[in-house]
Motif scaffolding. Structure first.
Motif, PDB file in Angstrom:
ATOM      1  N   GLN A 189       0.848  -1.202   0.000  1.00 13.90           N
ATOM      2  CA  GLN A 189       0.000   0.000   0.000  1.00 13.90           C
ATOM      3  C   GLN A 189       0.880   1.248   0.000  1.00 13.90           C
ATOM      4  N   GLY A 190       0.551   2.228  -0.844  1.00 14.61           N
ATOM      5  CA  GLY A 190       1.290   3.488  -0.864  1.00 14.61           C
ATOM      6  C   GLY A 190       2.395   3.524  -1.903  1.00 14.61           C
ATOM      7  N   GLU A 191       2.828   2.347  -2.384  1.00 15.81           N
ATOM      8  CA  GLU A 191       3.857   2.336  -3.423  1.00 15.81           C
ATOM      9  C   GLU A 191       3.285   2.849  -4.745  1.00 15.81           C
ATOM     10  N   GLU A 192       4.196   3.359  -5.578  1.00 16.29           N
ATOM     11  CA  GLU A 192       3.793   3.813  -6.905  1.00 16.29           C
ATOM     12  C   GLU A 192       3.273   2.603  -7.696  1.00 16.29           C
ATOM     13  N   ALA A 193       2.123   2.775  -8.364  1.00 14.94           N
ATOM     14  CA  ALA A 193       1.501   1.645  -9.067  1.00 14.94           C
ATOM     15  C   ALA A 193       2.109   1.493 -10.458  1.00 14.94           C
ATOM     16  N   SER A 194       3.149   0.665 -10.556  1.00 14.54           N
ATOM     17  CA  SER A 194       3.840   0.504 -11.837  1.00 14.54           C
ATOM     18  C   SER A 194       3.389  -0.737 -12.588  1.00 14.54           C
ATOM     19  N   TYR A 195       2.829  -1.720 -11.877  1.00 10.93           N
ATOM     20  CA  TYR A 195       2.443  -2.976 -12.521  1.00 10.93           C
ATOM     21  C   TYR A 195       1.025  -3.358 -12.154  1.00 10.93           C
ATOM     22  N   VAL A 246      -3.154   1.495 -11.295  1.00 13.75           N
ATOM     23  CA  VAL A 246      -2.281   1.684 -12.455  1.00 13.75           C
ATOM     24  C   VAL A 246      -2.951   2.605 -13.476  1.00 13.75           C
ATOM     25  N   LEU A 247      -4.225   2.329 -13.775  1.00  9.16           N
ATOM     26  CA  LEU A 247      -4.915   3.123 -14.786  1.00  9.16           C
ATOM     27  C   LEU A 247      -5.154   4.559 -14.318  1.00  9.16           C
ATOM     28  N   ARG A 248      -5.341   4.739 -13.004  1.00 14.08           N
ATOM     29  CA  ARG A 248      -5.578   6.094 -12.479  1.00 14.08           C
ATOM     30  C   ARG A 248      -4.276   6.804 -12.130  1.00 14.08           C
ATOM     31  N   ARG A 249      -3.135   6.123 -12.294  1.00 14.64           N
ATOM     32  CA  ARG A 249      -1.819   6.680 -11.916  1.00 14.64           C
ATOM     33  C   ARG A 249      -1.828   7.166 -10.475  1.00 14.64           C
ATOM     34  N   ALA A 257      -3.909  -0.576  -1.378  1.00 22.28           N
ATOM     35  CA  ALA A 257      -3.966  -1.686  -0.428  1.00 22.28           C
ATOM     36  C   ALA A 257      -2.811  -2.644  -0.723  1.00 22.28           C
ATOM     37  N   THR A 258      -2.606  -3.585   0.195  1.00 19.03           N
ATOM     38  CA  THR A 258      -1.524  -4.569   0.059  1.00 19.03           C
ATOM     39  C   THR A 258      -2.111  -5.959  -0.175  1.00 19.03           C
ATOM     40  N   PRO A 259      -1.829  -6.582  -1.322  1.00 15.23           N
ATOM     41  CA  PRO A 259      -2.314  -7.944  -1.538  1.00 15.23           C
ATOM     42  C   PRO A 259      -1.353  -8.964  -0.919  1.00 15.23           C
ATOM     43  N   VAL A 260      -1.885  -9.862  -0.102  1.00 15.95           N
ATOM     44  CA  VAL A 260      -1.079 -10.873   0.582  1.00 15.95           C
ATOM     45  C   VAL A 260      -1.560 -12.252   0.137  1.00 15.95           C
ATOM     46  N   ALA A 261      -0.643 -13.097  -0.301  1.00 19.85           N
ATOM     47  CA  ALA A 261      -1.030 -14.451  -0.732  1.00 19.85           C
ATOM     48  C   ALA A 261      -1.468 -15.267   0.484  1.00 19.85           C
ATOM     49  N   VAL A 262      -2.644 -15.888   0.427  1.00 22.95           N
ATOM     50  CA  VAL A 262      -3.050 -16.770   1.527  1.00 22.95           C
ATOM     51  C   VAL A 262      -2.721 -18.214   1.190  1.00 22.95           C
ATOM     52  N   GLU A 263      -2.331 -18.460  -0.047  1.00 23.61           N
ATOM     53  CA  GLU A 263      -1.797 -19.767  -0.424  1.00 23.61           C
ATOM     54  C   GLU A 263      -0.842 -19.546  -1.602  1.00 23.61           C
ATOM     55  N   ASP A 264      -0.049 -20.562  -1.932  1.00 17.77           N
ATOM     56  CA  ASP A 264       0.869 -20.429  -3.073  1.00 17.77           C
ATOM     57  C   ASP A 264       0.063 -20.211  -4.339  1.00 17.77           C
ATOM     58  N   GLY A 265       0.626 -19.451  -5.267  1.00 17.67           N
ATOM     59  CA  GLY A 265      -0.108 -19.197  -6.497  1.00 17.67           C
ATOM     60  C   GLY A 265       0.780 -18.634  -7.584  1.00 17.67           C
ATOM     61  N   MET A 266       0.150 -18.095  -8.604  1.00 12.94           N
ATOM     62  CA  MET A 266       0.872 -17.556  -9.764  1.00 12.94           C
ATOM     63  C   MET A 266       0.144 -16.317 -10.259  1.00 12.94           C
ATOM     64  N   THR A 267       0.908 -15.293 -10.608  1.00 13.19           N
ATOM     65  CA  THR A 267       0.277 -14.106 -11.203  1.00 13.19           C
ATOM     66  C   THR A 267       0.913 -13.822 -12.566  1.00 13.19           C
ATOM     67  N   LEU A 268       0.135 -13.192 -13.433  1.00 13.12           N
ATOM     68  CA  LEU A 268       0.659 -12.604 -14.659  1.00 13.12           C
ATOM     69  C   LEU A 268       0.637 -11.100 -14.433  1.00 13.12           C
ATOM     70  N   PHE A 269       1.643 -10.377 -14.947  1.00 12.31           N
ATOM     71  CA  PHE A 269       1.597  -8.934 -14.754  1.00 12.31           C
ATOM     72  C   PHE A 269       2.089  -8.177 -15.976  1.00 12.31           C
ATOM     73  N   TRP A 270       1.637  -6.930 -16.044  1.00 10.50           N
ATOM     74  CA  TRP A 270       1.982  -6.037 -17.154  1.00 10.50           C
ATOM     75  C   TRP A 270       2.428  -4.691 -16.563  1.00 10.50           C
ATOM     76  N   SER A 271       3.356  -4.026 -17.213  1.00  5.59           N
ATOM     77  CA  SER A 271       3.723  -2.673 -16.794  1.00  5.59           C
ATOM     78  C   SER A 271       2.556  -1.740 -17.123  1.00  5.59           C
ATOM     79  N   ALA A 272       2.554  -0.575 -16.477  1.00  5.70           N
ATOM     80  CA  ALA A 272       1.481   0.408 -16.705  1.00  5.70           C
ATOM     81  C   ALA A 272       1.391   0.748 -18.188  1.00  5.70           C
ATOM     82  N   GLU A 273       2.543   0.905 -18.863  1.00  2.32           N
ATOM     83  CA  GLU A 273       2.554   1.276 -20.296  1.00  2.32           C
ATOM     84  C   GLU A 273       1.936   0.171 -21.135  1.00  2.32           C
ATOM     85  N   LYS A 274       2.341  -1.087 -20.852  1.00  3.93           N
ATOM     86  CA  LYS A 274       1.805  -2.212 -21.627  1.00  3.93           C
ATOM     87  C   LYS A 274       0.309  -2.363 -21.420  1.00  3.93           C
TER      88      LYS A 274
END
Lengths: 77, 232
Positions: free
Chosen positions: B45-51, B88-91, B96-113
Protein backbone atom coordinates in the motif's frame (compact mmCIF):
# COMPACT_ATOMS: atom_id res chain seq x y z
CA UNK A 1 -36.40 -39.92 -23.30
CA UNK A 2 -34.42 -41.66 -20.55
CA UNK A 3 -35.32 -40.37 -17.11
CA UNK A 4 -32.27 -39.09 -15.30
CA UNK A 5 -31.85 -38.59 -11.59
CA UNK A 6 -33.30 -35.13 -11.10
CA UNK A 7 -33.15 -35.48 -7.32
CA UNK A 8 -29.34 -35.71 -7.37
CA UNK A 9 -28.92 -32.77 -9.73
CA UNK A 10 -27.83 -29.45 -8.24
CA UNK A 11 -30.70 -26.96 -8.16
CA UNK A 12 -28.42 -24.36 -9.77
CA UNK A 13 -27.80 -26.69 -12.71
CA UNK A 14 -31.53 -27.36 -13.14
CA UNK A 15 -32.23 -23.61 -13.19
CA UNK A 16 -29.41 -22.97 -15.62
CA UNK A 17 -30.37 -25.73 -18.06
CA UNK A 18 -34.10 -25.08 -17.89
CA UNK A 19 -34.68 -21.45 -16.84
CA UNK A 20 -38.45 -21.99 -16.97
CA UNK A 21 -38.25 -24.29 -13.92
CA UNK A 22 -37.99 -21.06 -11.88
CA UNK A 23 -41.79 -20.91 -12.29
CA UNK A 24 -42.16 -24.22 -10.42
CA UNK A 25 -39.77 -23.24 -7.62
CA UNK A 26 -41.48 -19.89 -7.15
CA UNK A 27 -44.94 -21.48 -7.05
CA UNK A 28 -43.77 -23.99 -4.45
CA UNK A 29 -42.45 -21.14 -2.28
CA UNK A 30 -38.84 -22.23 -2.80
CA UNK A 31 -36.48 -19.26 -3.03
CA UNK A 32 -33.97 -21.19 -5.17
CA UNK A 33 -33.84 -18.93 -8.26
CA UNK A 34 -30.97 -16.52 -7.68
CA UNK A 35 -29.91 -18.12 -4.38
CA UNK A 36 -26.16 -18.26 -3.67
CA UNK A 37 -26.50 -21.84 -2.44
CA UNK A 38 -28.48 -23.20 -5.42
CA UNK A 39 -25.34 -24.42 -7.26
CA UNK A 40 -24.34 -26.43 -4.19
CA UNK A 41 -27.58 -28.16 -3.18
CA UNK A 42 -29.28 -31.07 -4.90
CA UNK A 43 -33.02 -31.00 -5.50
CA UNK A 44 -33.39 -33.64 -2.79
CA UNK A 45 -31.49 -31.50 -0.25
CA UNK A 46 -33.47 -28.39 -1.20
CA UNK A 47 -36.75 -30.29 -0.65
CA UNK A 48 -35.54 -31.46 2.76
CA UNK A 49 -34.54 -27.89 3.71
CA UNK A 50 -38.08 -26.72 2.88
CA UNK A 51 -39.79 -29.81 4.29
CA UNK A 52 -41.40 -30.55 0.92
CA UNK A 53 -42.08 -33.88 -0.74
CA UNK A 54 -39.42 -34.67 -3.34
CA UNK A 55 -41.78 -36.57 -5.66
CA UNK A 56 -44.23 -33.66 -5.83
CA UNK A 57 -41.49 -31.07 -6.33
CA UNK A 58 -39.71 -33.17 -8.98
CA UNK A 59 -42.91 -33.63 -10.96
CA UNK A 60 -43.69 -29.89 -10.80
CA UNK A 61 -40.14 -29.14 -11.95
CA UNK A 62 -40.38 -31.69 -14.80
CA UNK A 63 -43.51 -29.97 -16.10
CA UNK A 64 -41.30 -26.97 -16.84
CA UNK A 65 -38.68 -29.03 -18.64
CA UNK A 66 -39.31 -29.35 -22.39
CA UNK A 67 -39.51 -32.78 -24.07
CA UNK A 68 -36.38 -32.43 -26.23
CA UNK A 69 -34.02 -32.29 -23.29
CA UNK A 70 -30.39 -33.34 -23.66
CA UNK A 71 -29.39 -36.03 -21.22
CA UNK A 72 -26.24 -34.21 -20.10
CA UNK A 73 -25.53 -30.50 -19.71
CA UNK A 74 -24.11 -28.84 -22.79
CA UNK A 75 -20.32 -28.77 -22.69
CA UNK A 76 -19.62 -25.92 -25.09
CA UNK A 77 -18.78 -22.53 -23.65
CA UNK B 1 3.61 -21.15 -18.62
CA UNK B 2 3.61 -21.17 -22.42
CA UNK B 3 1.44 -18.79 -24.44
CA UNK B 4 -1.44 -21.30 -24.71
CA UNK B 5 -1.46 -21.87 -20.93
CA UNK B 6 -1.48 -18.11 -20.36
CA UNK B 7 -4.32 -17.67 -22.84
CA UNK B 8 -6.41 -20.30 -21.11
CA UNK B 9 -5.87 -18.48 -17.79
CA UNK B 10 -6.81 -15.14 -19.37
CA UNK B 11 -9.94 -16.38 -21.14
CA UNK B 12 -11.39 -17.41 -17.78
CA UNK B 13 -10.92 -13.92 -16.31
CA UNK B 14 -13.88 -11.52 -16.39
CA UNK B 15 -11.45 -8.82 -17.56
CA UNK B 16 -11.12 -10.76 -20.83
CA UNK B 17 -14.82 -11.69 -21.18
CA UNK B 18 -15.88 -11.62 -24.87
CA UNK B 19 -12.27 -10.94 -25.92
CA UNK B 20 -11.26 -12.54 -29.24
CA UNK B 21 -8.20 -14.76 -29.71
CA UNK B 22 -6.05 -11.89 -31.01
CA UNK B 23 -6.69 -9.94 -27.82
CA UNK B 24 -5.92 -12.96 -25.61
CA UNK B 25 -2.77 -13.72 -27.59
CA UNK B 26 -1.57 -10.11 -27.46
CA UNK B 27 -2.15 -10.00 -23.68
CA UNK B 28 -0.50 -13.40 -23.14
CA UNK B 29 2.57 -12.39 -25.15
CA UNK B 30 3.07 -9.09 -23.35
CA UNK B 31 2.62 -10.54 -19.82
CA UNK B 32 5.35 -11.54 -17.37
CA UNK B 33 4.98 -14.15 -14.63
CA UNK B 34 5.43 -13.81 -10.89
CA UNK B 35 4.94 -16.92 -8.72
CA UNK B 36 3.75 -16.10 -5.18
CA UNK B 37 4.26 -18.10 -1.98
CA UNK B 38 1.93 -18.06 1.01
CA UNK B 39 2.34 -14.79 3.02
CA UNK B 40 4.11 -12.99 0.11
CA UNK B 41 3.10 -9.38 -0.46
CA UNK B 42 2.75 -8.69 -4.18
CA UNK B 43 3.21 -4.97 -3.55
CA UNK B 44 2.67 -2.58 -0.64
CA UNK B 45 0.00 0.00 0.00
CA UNK B 46 1.29 3.49 -0.86
CA UNK B 47 3.86 2.34 -3.42
CA UNK B 48 3.79 3.81 -6.91
CA UNK B 49 1.50 1.65 -9.07
CA UNK B 50 3.84 0.50 -11.84
CA UNK B 51 2.44 -2.98 -12.52
CA UNK B 52 -1.00 -4.47 -12.84
CA UNK B 53 -1.48 -8.14 -11.97
CA UNK B 54 -3.91 -10.92 -12.78
CA UNK B 55 -4.15 -13.87 -10.41
CA UNK B 56 -3.73 -17.07 -12.48
CA UNK B 57 -4.23 -19.39 -9.55
CA UNK B 58 -4.12 -19.21 -5.77
CA UNK B 59 -5.88 -16.91 -3.37
CA UNK B 60 -5.00 -13.41 -2.20
CA UNK B 61 -6.24 -11.23 0.67
CA UNK B 62 -6.39 -7.49 0.08
CA UNK B 63 -5.33 -5.66 3.27
CA UNK B 64 -5.59 -1.96 3.93
CA UNK B 65 -3.94 -0.19 6.86
CA UNK B 66 -5.92 2.75 8.21
CA UNK B 67 -4.29 6.03 9.26
CA UNK B 68 -4.52 4.96 12.92
CA UNK B 69 -2.71 1.69 12.20
CA UNK B 70 -5.62 -0.75 12.12
CA UNK B 71 -5.65 -3.47 9.49
CA UNK B 72 -8.82 -3.97 7.46
CA UNK B 73 -9.47 -6.83 5.06
CA UNK B 74 -10.95 -5.26 1.93
CA UNK B 75 -11.76 -8.48 0.09
CA UNK B 76 -10.46 -11.85 -1.05
CA UNK B 77 -9.34 -12.44 -4.60
CA UNK B 78 -9.34 -15.67 -6.58
CA UNK B 79 -8.22 -16.95 -9.99
CA UNK B 80 -8.99 -14.49 -12.79
CA UNK B 81 -9.19 -11.46 -10.50
CA UNK B 82 -7.22 -8.30 -11.27
CA UNK B 83 -4.87 -6.80 -8.69
CA UNK B 84 -3.71 -3.18 -8.72
CA UNK B 85 -5.23 -2.41 -12.11
CA UNK B 86 -7.39 0.53 -11.06
CA UNK B 87 -4.41 2.22 -9.35
CA UNK B 88 -2.28 1.68 -12.45
CA UNK B 89 -4.91 3.12 -14.79
CA UNK B 90 -5.58 6.09 -12.48
CA UNK B 91 -1.82 6.68 -11.92
CA UNK B 92 -2.41 6.66 -8.16
CA UNK B 93 -0.39 4.81 -5.48
CA UNK B 94 -1.60 1.28 -4.68
CA UNK B 95 -4.48 1.69 -2.16
CA UNK B 96 -3.97 -1.69 -0.43
CA UNK B 97 -1.52 -4.57 0.06
CA UNK B 98 -2.31 -7.94 -1.54
CA UNK B 99 -1.08 -10.87 0.58
CA UNK B 100 -1.03 -14.45 -0.73
CA UNK B 101 -3.05 -16.77 1.53
CA UNK B 102 -1.80 -19.77 -0.42
CA UNK B 103 0.87 -20.43 -3.07
CA UNK B 104 -0.11 -19.20 -6.50
CA UNK B 105 0.87 -17.56 -9.76
CA UNK B 106 0.28 -14.11 -11.20
CA UNK B 107 0.66 -12.60 -14.66
CA UNK B 108 1.60 -8.93 -14.75
CA UNK B 109 1.98 -6.04 -17.15
CA UNK B 110 3.72 -2.67 -16.79
CA UNK B 111 1.48 0.41 -16.71
CA UNK B 112 2.55 1.28 -20.30
CA UNK B 113 1.80 -2.21 -21.63
CA UNK B 114 -1.55 -2.30 -19.87
CA UNK B 115 -2.54 1.10 -21.30
CA UNK B 116 -1.45 -0.08 -24.75
CA UNK B 117 -3.49 -3.31 -24.46
CA UNK B 118 -6.63 -1.42 -23.48
CA UNK B 119 -6.14 1.12 -26.27
CA UNK B 120 -5.69 -1.69 -28.82
CA UNK B 121 -8.64 -3.78 -27.56
CA UNK B 122 -11.57 -1.59 -26.42
CA UNK B 123 -13.48 -4.64 -25.12
CA UNK B 124 -11.04 -4.54 -22.18
CA UNK B 125 -12.12 -0.99 -21.33
CA UNK B 126 -15.75 -2.08 -21.30
CA UNK B 127 -14.86 -5.03 -19.08
CA UNK B 128 -12.90 -2.78 -16.71
CA UNK B 129 -15.95 -0.56 -16.27
CA UNK B 130 -18.12 -3.63 -15.64
CA UNK B 131 -15.65 -4.90 -13.02
CA UNK B 132 -15.26 -1.63 -11.15
CA UNK B 133 -19.04 -1.24 -11.24
CA UNK B 134 -19.59 -4.65 -9.66
CA UNK B 135 -17.00 -3.95 -6.94
CA UNK B 136 -18.72 -0.67 -6.20
CA UNK B 137 -22.03 -2.49 -5.94
CA UNK B 138 -20.54 -4.99 -3.49
CA UNK B 139 -19.11 -2.19 -1.34
CA UNK B 140 -22.45 -0.37 -1.32
CA UNK B 141 -24.09 -3.60 -0.19
CA UNK B 142 -21.59 -3.92 2.67
CA UNK B 143 -22.05 -0.31 3.67
CA UNK B 144 -25.82 -0.74 3.75
CA UNK B 145 -25.48 -3.88 5.90
CA UNK B 146 -23.19 -2.13 8.40
CA UNK B 147 -25.58 0.80 8.67
CA UNK B 148 -28.82 -1.11 9.00
CA UNK B 149 -28.53 -4.79 9.86
CA UNK B 150 -28.13 -6.90 12.94
CA UNK B 151 -24.70 -8.41 13.34
CA UNK B 152 -25.71 -12.07 12.86
CA UNK B 153 -27.24 -11.18 9.56
CA UNK B 154 -24.09 -9.32 8.52
CA UNK B 155 -21.82 -12.21 9.46
CA UNK B 156 -24.02 -14.60 7.46
CA UNK B 157 -23.86 -12.22 4.49
CA UNK B 158 -20.06 -12.08 4.77
CA UNK B 159 -19.86 -15.88 4.63
CA UNK B 160 -22.30 -16.03 1.69
CA UNK B 161 -20.13 -13.56 -0.23
CA UNK B 162 -17.17 -15.95 0.18
CA UNK B 163 -19.39 -18.81 -1.04
CA UNK B 164 -20.51 -16.83 -4.09
CA UNK B 165 -16.87 -16.10 -4.83
CA UNK B 166 -15.24 -19.48 -4.20
CA UNK B 167 -17.72 -21.96 -2.69
CA UNK B 168 -17.08 -25.65 -3.27
CA UNK B 169 -19.37 -28.61 -2.68
CA UNK B 170 -18.00 -31.21 -0.26
CA UNK B 171 -19.72 -34.21 1.25
CA UNK B 172 -20.80 -32.45 4.46
CA UNK B 173 -22.00 -29.26 2.78
CA UNK B 174 -20.52 -26.17 1.15
CA UNK B 175 -16.89 -25.37 1.88
CA UNK B 176 -15.18 -21.98 1.85
CA UNK B 177 -11.95 -23.40 0.41
CA UNK B 178 -9.38 -21.18 2.09
CA UNK B 179 -8.40 -20.16 5.59
CA UNK B 180 -10.71 -17.49 6.91
CA UNK B 181 -9.94 -16.59 10.52
CA UNK B 182 -12.49 -15.22 12.96
CA UNK B 183 -10.47 -11.98 13.06
CA UNK B 184 -10.75 -11.67 9.29
CA UNK B 185 -14.50 -12.32 9.38
CA UNK B 186 -14.75 -9.60 12.05
CA UNK B 187 -12.92 -7.12 9.81
CA UNK B 188 -15.00 -8.03 6.76
CA UNK B 189 -18.19 -7.63 8.81
CA UNK B 190 -17.09 -4.51 10.71
CA UNK B 191 -17.66 -6.08 14.10
CA UNK B 192 -15.52 -7.43 16.96
CA UNK B 193 -13.66 -10.73 17.16
CA UNK B 194 -15.66 -11.53 20.29
CA UNK B 195 -18.98 -11.16 18.46
CA UNK B 196 -17.81 -13.34 15.56
CA UNK B 197 -16.55 -16.05 17.94
CA UNK B 198 -19.80 -16.05 19.90
CA UNK B 199 -21.95 -16.16 16.74
CA UNK B 200 -19.93 -18.90 15.01
CA UNK B 201 -19.89 -20.99 18.20
CA UNK B 202 -23.70 -20.74 18.37
CA UNK B 203 -23.98 -21.72 14.71
CA UNK B 204 -21.66 -24.70 15.23
CA UNK B 205 -23.90 -25.78 18.11
CA UNK B 206 -26.94 -25.53 15.86
CA UNK B 207 -25.15 -27.56 13.19
CA UNK B 208 -25.19 -24.74 10.67
CA UNK B 209 -21.40 -24.74 10.29
CA UNK B 210 -18.42 -26.85 11.03
CA UNK B 211 -14.85 -25.57 11.35
CA UNK B 212 -13.14 -28.91 11.45
CA UNK B 213 -12.13 -29.41 7.84
CA UNK B 214 -8.45 -28.28 7.69
CA UNK B 215 -9.36 -24.88 9.17
CA UNK B 216 -11.80 -24.28 6.32
CA UNK B 217 -15.37 -23.43 7.22
CA UNK B 218 -18.00 -25.84 5.94
CA UNK B 219 -21.60 -24.69 5.87
CA UNK B 220 -23.53 -27.79 6.80
CA UNK B 221 -26.98 -26.15 6.66
CA UNK B 222 -26.71 -23.82 3.65
CA UNK B 223 -30.43 -23.09 3.57
CA UNK B 224 -30.44 -21.97 7.20
CA UNK B 225 -27.50 -19.59 6.65
CA UNK B 226 -29.32 -17.97 3.73
CA UNK B 227 -32.39 -17.56 5.98
CA UNK B 228 -30.28 -15.82 8.63
CA UNK B 229 -28.74 -13.53 6.00
CA UNK B 230 -32.18 -12.57 4.71
CA UNK B 231 -34.21 -12.24 7.90
CA UNK B 232 -35.56 -8.80 8.70
Amino acid sequence: MPEFALENTMVGEILERWPKTAVAFNRLGMACPGCVMAPFMTLDEACKAYGLDLTKVASAVRQNIGPATPDRPKEEK
Amino acid sequence: MDIDARMSVLERSPFFASADRDTLKHAAETASELPIAKEDQIFRQGEEASYSYLLAWGRVRLDQTTSDGRNVVIRYLGPGDLIGTVAVLRRKPYPATPVAVEDGMTLFWSAEKKAMLIAAHPVLATNAIELTGSRLEELQERLREVATQRVERRIAATLLRQVRHAGRRVEEGVEIPFTLTRGEIAELTATTLHTVSRTLAAWEQEGILSGKRASHLVITKPHRLVEIAEQE
